[in-house]
Design a protein around this motif. Sequence first.
Motif, PDB file in Angstrom:
ATOM      1  N   ASP A 130       0.842  -1.188   0.000  1.00 46.76           N
ATOM      2  CA  ASP A 130       0.000   0.000   0.000  1.00 46.76           C
ATOM      3  C   ASP A 130       0.883   1.247   0.000  1.00 46.76           C
ATOM      4  N   SER A 131       0.520   2.210  -0.813  1.00 46.52           N
ATOM      5  CA  SER A 131       1.354   3.403  -0.985  1.00 46.52           C
ATOM      6  C   SER A 131       0.993   4.538  -0.039  1.00 46.52           C
ATOM      7  N   ARG A 132      -0.005   4.365   0.831  1.00 43.90           N
ATOM      8  CA  ARG A 132      -0.445   5.502   1.634  1.00 43.90           C
ATOM      9  C   ARG A 132       0.648   5.988   2.586  1.00 43.90           C
ATOM     10  N   VAL A 171       2.809   0.599  -4.355  1.00 46.33           N
ATOM     11  CA  VAL A 171       4.179   0.964  -4.678  1.00 46.33           C
ATOM     12  C   VAL A 171       5.068  -0.234  -4.367  1.00 46.33           C
ATOM     13  N   PHE A 172       6.182  -0.350  -5.048  1.00 52.46           N
ATOM     14  CA  PHE A 172       7.110  -1.448  -4.780  1.00 52.46           C
ATOM     15  C   PHE A 172       7.705  -1.300  -3.382  1.00 52.46           C
ATOM     16  N   ARG A 177      10.590   1.452   1.173  1.00 54.97           N
ATOM     17  CA  ARG A 177      11.676   1.495   2.156  1.00 54.97           C
ATOM     18  C   ARG A 177      12.566   2.716   1.944  1.00 54.97           C
ATOM     19  N   ALA A 178      12.839   3.042   0.685  1.00 52.34           N
ATOM     20  CA  ALA A 178      13.687   4.202   0.397  1.00 52.34           C
ATOM     21  C   ALA A 178      13.027   5.494   0.871  1.00 52.34           C
ATOM     22  N   ILE A 179      11.723   5.618   0.648  1.00 49.46           N
ATOM     23  CA  ILE A 179      11.012   6.831   1.078  1.00 49.46           C
ATOM     24  C   ILE A 179      10.931   6.889   2.598  1.00 49.46           C
TER      25      ILE A 179
END
Length: 298
Positions: A130-132, A171-172, A177-179
Motif C-alpha cells: 500500500d502506498s499511503r 508501490v514497490f 523502504r527508500a522513502i
Amino acid sequence: MRTNTCPADHKHGETPTCYRSHKCTCFDCKDANRIRCYEYKKLVAYGRPTGTLIDARPVQIHLGDLVMAGMTPAAIAAAAGIDLSTIRNIMNRRIPRKRSTPFRIYQATAEKLLSVTPDLTTVPDGHRVDSRGARRRLQALGLKGWAIQYLADRCDLDRHKLDRVLNSPRVFSSTNRAITALFEELWDKEPPTDTPIQRAVKTITMRRAQAEGWLPALAWDDMDLDDAPADASSEPVLVDEVAIELALRGEPVRLTLFERQIVIDRASDAGIYTSAIAPVLGITPRHIERLRAHAEAA
C-alpha cells in the motif's frame, strides 16, 4: 517436468517450497522430499496422524489484518516462506458455521503466517505494498518545502517514480523502504535556502502542498495504518488526571490528543523511557520523538 535449479541462497532441503513450488532439482531438495515421503508413508502405515491440524480462523483473521495493512498475498507468502497457493486457499476458504467441521491447517503453516508482522519495511523486494505511508511521507516533506526532484536525487530514485507514488494505490516495497528511510532523515530538517533558486523552489513546493491539502506528519498517529487523520477539533478540552496517571504507570487507557501530549511531557520529566511509554499510547517511539521536537519548537 523438473528442469529448474533454485539459487544457492534458497533454503534447499530445509523447507518443501523449492521442491514443490519452484520444481528444484538439486540433491538436497530431492533427498529432503524423499525423507518426507518416507516419514509420511510410515505414519499412514501405523495409523498415526500425519500432521498437527489446528483451527484456521485465527490465521484467517491475521491474514485479513496484514492485507488491511497494505501487504499483498504474494508479499505475505514471501515473508512467511510458504507457497502463494496456500495463502489463497486459506484466505478464500469461508469460515464454517458452528455445526459444520471447522477449516483446519497445519500448525507449522499457522506459526509461519502468524509470525509475519504488518511491517511494510520487511516485505521482500519485487512485491507491491500500500502506498499511503509513502505518499503521506512525501506530502509531509513537501509541506516543509522539500521538492520532489530533490527528494528523488537524495534517495537515488527517478522523479517520475515519486510522482507515481503520489497518485498510485500501490508501490514497490523497495521504493517504500527508500522513502521511509528518507523521511526519517529529513522530517526534522529544513530544505536548503542558500541561493535564490533554492528559496524559490521551497516556496513553490510549499504552495503546491497547501493548495492540494497535504498534511504534516503530526496529523497521523500511524502514517502506514491510519485511515484518516486525527480530528483535534473534536477533542474535549477537559483533562482526565486519573487517566494520565494510569498511563504513566503503564496501563493502557483512552486518552485525548492533549492528554497524550501531557503524558509524553511528564514521562520525559520522570525519566520514563520512550520505549516504555510508546505501547501505552499506541504509537511508535519515533512518533513520540517527533511530538517532543514539535512541542519544543512551538
